[in-house]
Write a protein that holds these residues in place. Structure first.
Motif, mmCIF file in Angstrom:
data_model
loop_
_atom_site.group_PDB
_atom_site.id
_atom_site.type_symbol
_atom_site.label_atom_id
_atom_site.label_comp_id
_atom_site.label_asym_id
_atom_site.label_seq_id
_atom_site.Cartn_x
_atom_site.Cartn_y
_atom_site.Cartn_z
ATOM 1 N N ASN A 70 0.397 -1.366 0.055
ATOM 2 C CA ASN A 70 -0.309 -0.080 -0.229
ATOM 3 C C ASN A 70 0.622 1.554 0.294
ATOM 4 N N LYS A 71 0.205 2.061 -0.714
ATOM 5 C CA LYS A 71 1.192 3.411 -0.847
ATOM 6 C C LYS A 71 1.636 4.188 0.787
ATOM 7 N N PHE A 72 0.389 3.731 1.983
ATOM 8 C CA PHE A 72 0.721 4.485 2.874
ATOM 9 C C PHE A 72 1.932 4.209 3.809
ATOM 10 N N ILE A 73 1.529 2.086 3.394
ATOM 11 C CA ILE A 73 3.308 1.577 4.144
ATOM 12 C C ILE A 73 4.435 1.526 3.366
ATOM 13 N N LYS A 74 4.668 1.614 1.905
ATOM 14 C CA LYS A 74 5.622 2.741 1.863
ATOM 15 C C LYS A 74 6.404 3.730 1.792
ATOM 16 N N LEU A 75 5.129 4.592 1.373
ATOM 17 C CA LEU A 75 5.801 6.007 2.881
ATOM 18 C C LEU A 75 6.330 5.747 3.823
ATOM 19 N N GLY A 76 5.208 5.431 4.776
ATOM 20 C CA GLY A 76 5.510 5.630 6.272
ATOM 21 C C GLY A 76 6.495 4.790 6.544
ATOM 22 N N ILE A 77 7.015 3.431 5.744
ATOM 23 C CA ILE A 77 7.941 2.607 5.997
ATOM 24 C C ILE A 77 9.274 3.070 5.936
ATOM 25 N N GLY A 111 17.090 9.826 -0.343
ATOM 26 C CA GLY A 111 16.544 9.205 -1.574
ATOM 27 C C GLY A 111 15.986 8.664 -2.183
ATOM 28 N N VAL A 112 16.036 7.724 -1.580
ATOM 29 C CA VAL A 112 14.983 6.250 -1.557
ATOM 30 C C VAL A 112 13.703 7.100 -1.381
ATOM 31 N N LEU A 113 13.433 8.076 -0.536
ATOM 32 C CA LEU A 113 12.563 8.361 0.191
ATOM 33 C C LEU A 113 11.717 9.190 -0.681
ATOM 34 N N PHE A 114 12.231 10.091 -1.574
ATOM 35 C CA PHE A 114 11.934 11.042 -2.405
ATOM 36 C C PHE A 114 11.289 9.890 -3.765
ATOM 37 N N ALA A 115 12.417 8.992 -4.008
ATOM 38 C CA ALA A 115 12.256 7.954 -5.141
ATOM 39 C C ALA A 115 11.018 7.258 -5.139
ATOM 40 N N VAL A 116 10.406 6.640 -3.567
ATOM 41 C CA VAL A 116 9.336 6.998 -3.746
ATOM 42 C C VAL A 116 7.950 7.119 -3.829
ATOM 43 N N PHE A 117 8.193 8.691 -3.043
ATOM 44 C CA PHE A 117 7.155 10.050 -3.349
ATOM 45 C C PHE A 117 7.073 9.840 -5.079
ATOM 46 N N GLN A 119 7.355 7.810 -7.571
ATOM 47 C CA GLN A 119 6.645 7.066 -7.791
ATOM 48 C C GLN A 119 4.800 6.923 -7.806
ATOM 49 N N ILE A 120 4.820 7.072 -6.221
ATOM 50 C CA ILE A 120 3.653 6.423 -5.521
ATOM 51 C C ILE A 120 2.160 7.700 -6.448
ATOM 52 N N TYR A 121 2.376 9.143 -6.645
ATOM 53 C CA TYR A 121 1.984 10.298 -6.757
ATOM 54 C C TYR A 121 2.496 10.664 -8.329
ATOM 55 N N GLN A 122 3.166 10.059 -8.604
ATOM 56 C CA GLN A 122 4.176 10.758 -10.316
ATOM 57 C C GLN A 122 3.701 12.012 -10.930
ATOM 58 N N THR A 123 4.586 12.706 -9.767
ATOM 59 C CA THR A 123 5.143 14.233 -10.182
ATOM 60 C C THR A 123 5.555 14.561 -10.981
ATOM 61 N N GLY A 124 5.757 13.963 -12.324
ATOM 62 C CA GLY A 124 5.616 14.180 -13.624
ATOM 63 C C GLY A 124 7.810 14.748 -13.575
#
Length: 318
Positions: A70-77, A111-117, A119-124
């Protein structure tokens, strides 16, 4: 008094009547590592290894379980890991080296946190935006920790951000201009580091750090000169060639002043590559390749002979 090196002890033993026991005692006091040094080395080695494996494990965990989370789990971890490790680094009982190693691991997690964020929200956002944010958000930790591996990682991020910016945003920039900018930036970092090391020797800047920076400068200078030579000297080539000549002259001067064979070997080898490329650009027939082959053999032999003579001269001066 300067600590004796292995070579100094060899000279002493060959020109004196030292006994084997006295020789062993000198080696034990000045060359061999004692129990405490081995303990300290192993402690730092295993902590570095552990944090490196943990960070790599987190990255691979997301890579292989991406669709099932889940996206919240991804970011939360990732956020919990960043916060938890930062708090651990701030604990007063943690030694300075361990604190800096943990901060280096946290910097990778940012860097991992920014990459996860992203990809989840497709910031473009472009890849350059990602590396720019990563660089800015760890800048404070880099300055506060003043840890050479983290500084090196920070400089790599700056270079990566700049290169991606020229590829994705400033697409009309000339390649020679990009090479000049990279060369000037990395040379400025190297010169600043050497000046700081000379003025404040208590900062203990490791020699491998300055050597890697110098190697980066030589690589940018050599690759840039390849562009200058094979593009038949564009208008921006003159400032780049002048910059390379000034920086190489400073490097040779520093190598002689500090008695460092590193600068007196990488710069001549870079010049040999540049001259060889210039000759090949003039002609690609068999005779030119034969001439280049003889030139490389002769020039490399000359560089090595000069280095050996300099080493002998510096040892005799000591």
């Amino acid at each position: 008094m300067k600590k004796l090196q292995r070579e100094d002890i060899q000279i002493l033993s060959s020109h004196s009547d030292m006994t084997e026991q006295e020789l062993n005692q000198l080696l034990k006091e000045n060359v061999y590592n004692d129990k405490e040094m081995w303990k300290k080395f192993l402690q730092l080695f295993f902590i570095t290894l552990g944090i490196g494996f943990t960070t790599a494990g987190i990255i691979f965990f997301f890579a292989y379980n991406w669709a099932d989370l889940n996206k919240f789990i991804k970011l939360g971890i990732v956020e919990i890991l960043v916060i938890a490790t930062t708090i651990i680094a701030l604990l007063p009982k943690i030694s300075e080296n361990n604190r800096n190693i943990i901060l280096t691991g946290v910097s990778f997690l940012v860097g991992v946190l920014f990459a996860v964020f992203g990809q989840i929200y497709q910031t473009g956002a472009d890849a350059y935006d990602f590396f720019l944010a990563w660089t800015l958000f760890i800048a404070l930790w880099v300055i506060v920790s003043n840890f050479p591996p983290l500084w090196l990682f920070f400089i790599v991020l700056i270079n990566t951000t700049f290169i991606l910016y020229t590829q994705q945003v400033a697409k009309d920039w000339d390649e020679i201009l990009i090479a000049t900018s990279l060369l000037i930036f990395n040379s400025a970092m190297l010169i600043a580091t050497l000046i700081i090391h000379k003025k404040k020797q208590d900062l203990n800047i490791p020699i491998w750090f300055t050597h890697i920076l110098a190697l980066g400068c030589v690589v940018f200078a050599t690759v840039g000169m390849m562009g200058v030579i094979f593009d038949n000297f564009k208008p921006l080539s003159t400032p780049f060639v002048c910059t390379v000549l000034v920086i190489y002259a400073l490097g040779i001067w520093h190598g002689i002043e500090s008695k460092s064979g590193f600068y007196l070997s990488v710069i001549p080898f870079s010049l040999i590559i540049m001259i060889s490329a210039f000759l090949i650009n003039l002609s690609t027939d068999g005779g030119m390749f034969l001439l280049v082959s003889f030139f490389i053999i002769g020039s490399v032999t000359l560089v090595i002979m000069n280095l050996i003579n300099l080493q002998k001269k510096w040892k005799n001066e000591n």
